[in-house]
Design an enzyme around this catalytic site. Structure first.
Site, short mmCIF file in Angstrom:
data_model
loop_
_atom_site.label_atom_id
_atom_site.label_comp_id
_atom_site.label_asym_id
_atom_site.label_seq_id
_atom_site.Cartn_x
_atom_site.Cartn_y
_atom_site.Cartn_z
N ARG A 168 -8.37 16.94 28.65
CA ARG A 168 -9.46 17.78 29.14
C ARG A 168 -9.18 17.95 30.63
O ARG A 168 -8.98 16.97 31.34
CB ARG A 168 -10.81 17.10 28.90
CG ARG A 168 -12.05 17.88 29.38
CD ARG A 168 -12.48 17.47 30.76
NE ARG A 168 -13.80 17.96 31.11
CZ ARG A 168 -14.32 17.91 32.33
NH1 ARG A 168 -13.62 17.38 33.32
NH2 ARG A 168 -15.53 18.36 32.58
N ASP B 224 -10.27 19.03 34.32
CA ASP B 224 -11.47 19.21 35.14
C ASP B 224 -11.35 20.45 36.02
O ASP B 224 -10.27 20.76 36.54
CB ASP B 224 -11.59 17.96 36.03
CG ASP B 224 -12.92 17.85 36.75
OD1 ASP B 224 -13.95 17.82 36.06
OD2 ASP B 224 -12.93 17.79 38.00
N HIS C 79 -22.15 15.60 30.38
CA HIS C 79 -22.54 14.82 31.55
C HIS C 79 -22.89 15.66 32.77
O HIS C 79 -23.19 15.12 33.84
CB HIS C 79 -21.42 13.84 31.90
CG HIS C 79 -20.12 14.53 32.21
ND1 HIS C 79 -19.59 15.53 31.41
CD2 HIS C 79 -19.23 14.37 33.22
CE1 HIS C 79 -18.44 15.94 31.93
NE2 HIS C 79 -18.21 15.25 33.03
N ASP C 80 -22.78 16.99 32.65
CA ASP C 80 -23.09 17.85 33.78
C ASP C 80 -24.33 18.73 33.54
O ASP C 80 -24.54 19.72 34.23
CB ASP C 80 -21.88 18.74 34.11
CG ASP C 80 -20.70 17.91 34.61
OD1 ASP C 80 -20.93 16.89 35.29
OD2 ASP C 80 -19.55 18.28 34.30
N GLU D 138 -12.34 22.73 31.74
CA GLU D 138 -13.77 22.86 32.05
C GLU D 138 -13.97 23.99 33.05
O GLU D 138 -13.61 23.86 34.22
CB GLU D 138 -14.32 21.55 32.65
CG GLU D 138 -15.77 21.65 33.07
CD GLU D 138 -16.03 21.29 34.52
OE1 GLU D 138 -17.20 21.23 34.90
OE2 GLU D 138 -15.06 21.08 35.29
C1 NOJ Z 1 -16.69 18.51 36.61
C2 NOJ Z 1 -16.98 17.19 36.01
O1 NOJ Z 1 -17.33 17.31 34.69
C3 NOJ Z 1 -18.02 16.61 36.90
O2 NOJ Z 1 -18.70 15.57 36.28
C4 NOJ Z 1 -17.29 16.21 38.15
O3 NOJ Z 1 -18.15 15.60 39.06
C5 NOJ Z 1 -16.71 17.47 38.81
N1 NOJ Z 1 -16.02 18.30 37.86
C6 NOJ Z 1 -15.75 17.12 39.89
O4 NOJ Z 1 -14.67 16.41 39.37
#
Ligand code: NOJ
Ligand code: NOJ
Ligand code: CA
Length: 714
Positions: A259, A261, A359-360, A289
């Site tokens: 995955r 980031d 988690h976001d 992501e």
């Molecule tokens: C996206 C991640 O999912 C998030 O949790 C993270 O803080 C930021 N990118 C920076 O890495």
């Protein structure tokens, strides 16, 4: 790109129906729930996750299997009351939960774990700690709070022994928080234990120093810092090599997926060179992501999914389903619109990764909202793409934005309805290929009720959902299910019931009660070669590609890339491995012909690369343009569009690293190659202005990044 062909391929399951109305197979469907307890049988394909269910774990918050590695002092919160500190969870805890059957019994076949590499260990009262793993210090070492490298490798091997793949989170965008004043550990970077630079001590320009992004432009998102995170310059040859070496080392430790980031924050074509490195080393499913908020969509998001060689987390799907079943702001007609949009905009919608929370964002479950979580899980697990379940959603964990959405696992109860739903539907993704590969068709919809059907070859799954407290009469529901009687595959878990399909393929009017889901399925026996998935979707000559589907037959036939036959490495009725033939870089339609000479529909536009890819920054100086005009590059290799200005690469940027009238773009090109090219200006209306003179020439680097600078020639 040929849009019609792509749409055809996406609808492949639907287009090749061929069911003539016999009732032979109907009875075989009754009450067959045996696969729910099926033992795992190997790890499946590393490039085809369509029949998997991913479980996303915040490693620090799942299970503490070894208190000996718990951080202490400012870093730690022993009772996890401070959610911005380390709580002790680790890889041993995940191993324990695999071994005690919690994950396998739920039907989970892949785990996405927090970034595993060493992170900064300072704690800042305002900024927090690195418990989440997104603040790397040394990409070559393990995060000791999660375990040592031996434990990591044991996790991979225990997972594999239990039929589970391991997806690691990779963060090539940045190290850790810093500003020019040197916050925390000043974004320091180590290379296998050796300090190489920090953000304010950066003599070799490993980081961008262009300030923070305000998100107002794609260029700013890429070349400025995300929040206060020290932003890598991937075009720097050391960083380019460092990040690629690091991911190769983790691939060598046995991971099965990645995955990535923050993919909206790195040069898209550099990421294509990263994907080329990964696929050359060890082809594994990789998804990025690209965060989209509620109701947000973007052409760049789809372009990235179609061009980079990487899939995306399906934020369109996730945000839309949340609006329908959590906020109740949108209805099923809106959701159906999103399903259609994603099916037509993604070249391969089955390769994207849908979810209902992560988690976001706030957790899906709200106070007293458990039943809506159940409904959402049922839709997620029967939809196109590889469903991802966020840890704790099956325990109805609640919580607002970060870090409230990252509470520790409250329990490992295997009797919640949510757990049972996952346990029942995950194995159906394996046994009925309509869920893995099928198109999606709307069969009946109003604002509260939605019946959708997935179909692939002779396999069909019909799902109906009522989100409301009202009862509706459903009339005129037609289906591709063969004539016969079907039990609810969920066995009444969400008040579903049996149904009967008549000889004309319709279901008599019935009443559909509140908060109900029915899943009716027919697993057929497709006998004509039917392609469902190709992975990866790009590669160099000689790379192995895996084709999956059904009806390929047991005797070896042939695989064509356009009119060129590929050499076949392995062949079964449902999976073929073939080598990309030695053809020129370009887009090729892949077809399977079985031993009897029957040819499948084509998988459109597999991208053959011209060779190993390196990233070159093209800079066009003094290129003055009219409003609406942008600078691009076009040249004599596939990667530069083969002189076709419809495929010219750009639009170039002109505000951060170089400023107007100078333009730049980082482009993937074949390594060690003499290329010819020109800059062009392309206006909003598509009109093209070529620069004058003879073609520009450049020899691309053999194994590094490069830069070409030239003045626009009027
Ligand atoms: C996206 C991640 O999912 C998030 O949790 C993270 O803080 C930021 N990118 C920076 O890495
Ligand atoms: C392609 C040619 O090869 C290139 O040299 C030329 O500049 C453009 N076409 C425009 O004519
Ligand atoms: Ca621990």
């Amino acid at each position: 790109m040929n849009l019609e062909r792509r749409t055809l391929l996406k609808g492949l399951g639907l287009a090749s129906i061929g069911w003539a109305g016999s009732n032979a197979a109907g009875a075989a469907q009754l009450g067959d729930l045996t696969y729910a307890t099926q033992e795992p049988s190997g790890v499946g394909s590393a490039v085809d996750y369509t029949d998997d269910v991913i479980y996303q774990i915040i490693t620090d918050r799942f299970e503490n299997g070894n208190t000996g590695n718990d951080p202490d002092g400012d870093l730690a919160s022993d009772d996890c009351s401070d959610l911005r500190k380390y709580c002790g969870g680790d890889w041993q805890g995940i191993i324990d939960r695999i071994e005690d059957g919690y994950l396998t019994e739920m039907g989970i076949t892949a785990l996405w774990i927090s970034p595993p590499f060493e992170n900064v260990t300072s704690a800042d009262p305002d900024i927090g700690t690195s418990y989440h793993g997104y603040w790397a210090r040394d990409f070559e070492d393990a995060n000791e709070s999660f375990g040592d490298m031996d434990t990591f490798e044991e996790l991979v091997s225990v997972a594999h022994d239990n039929g589970i793949k391991v997806v690691m989170d990779f963060v090539p965008n940045h190290t850790s928080p810093s500003t020019e004043d040197g916050d925390m550990e000043d974004g320091v970077l180590y290379d296998d234990g050796e300090r190489v630079a920090s953000y304010s001590d950066d003599p070799d320009d490993y980081f961008h120093h262009n300030g923070g992004t305000d998100y107002s432009s794609y260029e700013g998102q890429i070349y400025r810092n995300l929040y206060n995170l020290a932003d890598f310059d991937q075009q720097n040859s050391f960083i380019d090599r460092y990040l690629k070496d690091a991911i190769e080392a983790w691939l060598d430790r046995g991971i099965d997926g990645i995955r990535v980031d923050a993919v909206a924050h790195m040069a898209p074509k550099w990421q294509k060179t990263l994907m080329d490195t990964i696929y050359d080393h060890e082809p594994v499913f990789t998804f990025g992501e690209w965060f989209l908020g509620t109701g947000e969509s973007s052409q760049r998001y789809y372009d990235f999914s179609n061009d980079s060689g990487m899939s995306l987390l399906d934020f369109r799907f996730g945000q839309s389903l949340r609006q329908v079943l959590r906020e109740f702001d949108d209805d099923w007609e809106d959701f159906w619109d999103v399903l259609q949009e994603t099916a037509s905009e993604h070249d391969q919608v089955v390769d994207q990764v849908p979810f209902i929370d992560n988690h976001d964002m706030e957790r899906f479950t709200v106070e007293d909202g458990e039943v809506n979580t159940d409904l959402a899980l049922a839709v997620l697990l029967t939809s196109r793409g590889t469903p991802t379940v966020y840890y704790g959603t099956e325990q109805y964990l609640t919580g607002g934005n970060d870090p409230e959405n990252r509470k520790p696992m409250p329990s490992f109860d295997r009797t919640t309805t949510a757990y049972e739903i996952i346990k029942t539907l995950a194995p159906l993704r394996r046994s009925n290929p309509a869920l893995a590969y099928g198109g999606t068709r709307q069969r009946w919809v109003n604002s509260d009720v939605f019946f959708y059907e997935r179909e692939f070859g002779d396999n069909v799954v019909l799902v109906g959902i009522n989100r409301s407290e009202d009862t509706y009469d459903v009339s005129g529901l037609s289906t591709a299910l063969p004539e016969g009687t079907y039990e609810d595959h969920l066995d009444g878990l969400l008040d579903g019931f049996e149904t009967t399909v008549g000889s004309d393929g319709s279901i008599d009017t019935f009443s559909f009660g509140p908060k109900t889901v029915c899943v009716w399925e027919h697993t057929g026996d497709t006998t004509e070669p039917t392609l469902g998935h190709v992975g990866p979707t790009m590669g160099r000559p000689g790379h192995t590609v895996t084709l999956s589907g059904e009806g390929f037959g047991s005797s070896t036939g042939s695989v064509g890339f356009g009119s060129t036959d590929a050499s076949v490495v392995s062949w079964s009725d449902t999976q073929i491995e073939a080598e990309v033939p030695s053809v020129a870089g370009g887009f090729y339609d892949i077809t399977v012909t079985d031993a009897d000479g029957v040819e499948s529909d084509a998988f459109a536009d597999f991208e053959v690369l011209s060779g190993e890819q390196v990233s070159v920054r093209f800079v066009a100086e003094d290129a003055e343009t009219e409003t609406g005009e942008n600078v691009y590059v076009v040249g004599n290799v596939h990667e530069l569009g083969d002189w076709d200005t419809d495929r010219a690469v750009g639009p170039f940027f002109n505000r951060v690293v170089h400023e107007y009238p100078d333009w730049y773009f980082d482009v993937n090109v074949p390594a060690g190659t003499d290329i010819e090219f020109k800059f062009v200006k392309i206006a909003d209306d598509g009109s093209v202005t070529w620069e004058s003179g003879s073609n520009r020439t450049y020899t691309t680097p053999a194994d590094s990044t490069g830069e070409y600078v030239g003045e626009w020639r009027t």
